[in-house]
Design an enzyme around this catalytic site. Structure first.
Site, PDB file in Angstrom:
ATOM      1  CB  CYS A  10      -0.964  -0.001   1.176  1.00 55.98           C
ATOM      2  SG  CYS A  10      -0.197  -0.120   2.811  1.00 55.98           S
ATOM      3  CG  HIS A  56      -4.383   1.176   4.359  1.00 57.76           C
ATOM      4  ND1 HIS A  56      -3.623   0.424   3.478  1.00 57.76           N
ATOM      5  CD2 HIS A  56      -5.484   1.560   3.667  1.00 57.76           C
ATOM      6  CE1 HIS A  56      -4.262   0.336   2.323  1.00 57.76           C
ATOM      7  NE2 HIS A  56      -5.389   1.022   2.410  1.00 57.76           N
ATOM      8  CG  ASP A 114      -7.251   1.897  -0.833  1.00 55.29           C
ATOM      9  OD1 ASP A 114      -6.297   1.505  -1.539  1.00 55.29           O
ATOM     10  OD2 ASP A 114      -7.387   1.584   0.361  1.00 55.29           O
TER      11      ASP A 114
END
Length: 580
Positions: free
Chosen positions: A287, A314, A331
């Site tokens: 990520c 995250h 995202d």
């Protein structure tokens, strides 16, 4: 037809047909790019044997010509003189790249191994050609609080997105024309739907649709997720082993994971690059790499974009929608947009701090990502709220010091509108309830984002289990996540920490790969966690004369651990090492 559907239809043909069609289409594109004013080159006759058999006869063949810019007539396909040459070149590159990915999936294993070995990481020589360091001003940190220092660091690092050379290089990699074409198709579909349903309120623009297309392209065509590397020696499956300290490997990054092959036991390095010039080449990671590169792509599109950091491990991106006059959560790992409650609702994250960073501002956006603000406030213990607010205002003032008065005024109004948005708690919908798709189940489990099925286990210690030693020893090893038992009659095969427990709540096994540590800990943001083991001694005729309990733990800051042993009649609080 959108690009994804076009490639899906084209992929239904045989590999040889696809390869030949791509070759012919590439040749057509190259001829046009070399001599764009030649009208003959821009005209393709349907009766031409090559065009007819190798393109028109294929599923998706006609759509390829149309997407490239050709218009279909009765007897031919013609490309208007005002067609963008950039769109022709971009479509050619995407088509060739897609075809190459198909060919790679069909090469013999031995050849695939060699390709994998070559693609493990760029060599030092190739990286030197890629590296064009972004010159950032020196970072002078002013806070002693570790959390506020992290905020200062992120606020400084996002300045790299403003480098013109870096953004220009990134822009060339994005198929802008194709994304715009697909976005227009999306927008037309929505507009048609709104005309049929008068109650449907449509408040979106072409930019909003392009954001969705960019997310889809980034996820499906540009970037690759990495859990563990493929073994560069035999192509086998690997597992993370440890972080490298070899200075020969630590080039252009301070973090190199070493993944050990389950078959040949050799190591394969996985560099965790943060340099965006390198990431535009390697195009893989987790990520951190995904959000870092995607935020750059958004800035390359000249959108206002922010790099968003959630304190519980995250990161993602926010893009400002000009039409909707609000920030959209994006995202890239999940290919999702405007579903901010998914982390709390779908991933089971306990949100505490979510900070958004750009070259012009730093904003606490935690409240966008939670539907229970009161619970969030209970978890925010890194500093006083007043300290955080003062730090954000001070950093923001420094960032906006050189801006024009009109720009400052615009940013202030936009920030106030955002704060007003935070005053209303949003409720999760069906989309927010979806779990995470990126990463393996094991990886998500170690992060506490999914929970293993809880089954109550009771350790039965009966007289027939006790041998001549008259003792039974049960141990749990956290680093290996397995139990050991001296009684052969007690089965422990395949038992991890949770399957050997009677009950547990708000705890999970965390693996700190960087620090080579593994431990059972309370989930971030929870007030407390509990873990219970149960022993049943039944009707043990020999009697239980003694019980030794060794329970090792460590606490940080204001943490506390209580160890209690209970029978049917009473409970006793135990010290760290207890014997009776």
């Amino acid at each position: 037809m959108g690009l994804e559907n076009l490639l899906e239809n084209l992929g239904k043909n045989s590999p040889d047909e696809i390869n030949e069609a791509v070759r012919v289409l590439s040749k057509i594109a190259d001829n046009i790019l070399k001599d764009p004013k030649n009208s003959k080159i821009r005209t393709l006759q349907k009766s031409n044997a090559t065009i007819s058999k190798k393109i028109l006869a294929l599923k998706g063949g006609v759509d390829c010509l149309i997407m490239m810019g050709f218009k279909e007539n009765a007897t031919n396909f013609t490309m208007p003189s005002n067609t963008s040459l950039e769109s022709v070149m971009e479509f050619r590159e995407i088509l060739v790249s897609w075809n190459n990915s198909i060919l790679r999936s069909e090469v013999p294993a031995s050849q695939a191994e060699k390709q994998a070995e070559m693609e493990i990481a760029p060599s030092a020589e190739s990286v030197e050609e890629i590296i064009k360091p972004v010159a950032l001003p020196p970072l002078v940190q002013t806070y002693s609080n570790p959390f506020l220092r992290r905020i200062e660091m992120y606020a400084h690092n996002v300045l790299q997105y403003e480098d013109k050379n870096l953004r220009g290089r990134c822009r060339k990699l994005i198929p802008v024309t194709l994304l715009e074409y697909n976005a227009q198709e999306r927008l037309r579909s929505i507009q048609k739907l709104s005309k049929k349903d008068k109650l449907l309120d449509v408040d979106v623009s072409l930019q909003d649709m392009i954001i969705l297309e960019l997310l889809s392209w980034f996820k499906n065509y540009f970037f690759t997720w990495v859990d563990c590397m493929e073994c560069k020696h035999c192509g086998g499956e690997t597992a993370f082993s440890h972080m490298s300290t070899d200075p020969k490997l630590l080039v252009y990054t301070e973090r190199i994971e070493l993944h050990r092959c389950r078959s040949c036991h050799e190591f394969t390095p996985f560099p965790r690059y943060t340099d965006l010039n390198i990431l535009l080449e390697t195009r893989r990671g987790r990520c951190g790499e995904w959000a870092n590169t995607f935020t750059l792509c958004c800035r390359a599109m000249n959108w206002d974009a922010r790099f968003v950091v959630e304190e519980n491990d995250h990161v993602w991106t926010e893009v400002y929608s000009i039409t909707q006059k609000r920030w959209l959560h994006c995202d890239p790992c999940e290919n999702i947009c405007d579903t901010p409650l998914i982390y709390e609702t779908g991933w089971n994250k306990n949100i505490s701090y979510v900070i958004a960073y750009s070259a012009e501002e730093v904003q606490d956006v935690t409240w966008r990502y939670s539907s229970n603000h009161k619970e969030v406030l209970k978890r925010r213990k890194n500093c006083l709220e007043a300290e955080l607010l003062d730090a954000l205002l001070e950093i923001r003032d420094k960032k906006q010091k050189e801006l024009s008065e009109s720009r400052k005024e615009y940013l202030t109004k936009r920030m106030l509108m955002e704060v007003v948005e935070f005053l209303v708690e949003k409720k999760p919908n069906d989309v927010d309830n979806k779990g995470r798709i990126s990463g393996s189940a094991a990886w998500k489990l170690t992060r506490g984002e999914i929970q293993s099925e809880v089954k109550s286990h009771i350790w039965s210690i009966h007289s027939n289990y006790i041998g001549d030693s008259k003792t039974v020893t049960i141990k749990y090893c956290c680093s290996q996540d397995k139990y050991e038992c001296s009684a052969d009659s007690i089965s422990i095969n395949g038992m991890d920490w949770s399957s050997g427990a009677f009950s547990h709540e708000s705890v999970f096994r965390k693996v700190e790969e960087d620090w080579k540590m593994a431990y059972i800990c309370r989930k971030d943001g929870e007030e407390k966690g509990t873990l219970t083991w149960k022993l049943d001694v039944g009707s043990n005729q020999r009697g239980l004369k003694s019980l030794d309990v060794f329970f090792d733990y460590t606490t940080f800051e204001n943490g506390a651990v209580d160890v209690t042993i209970c029978s049917e009649h009473a409970c006793y609080i135990l010290p760290k090492v207890f014997q009776f």
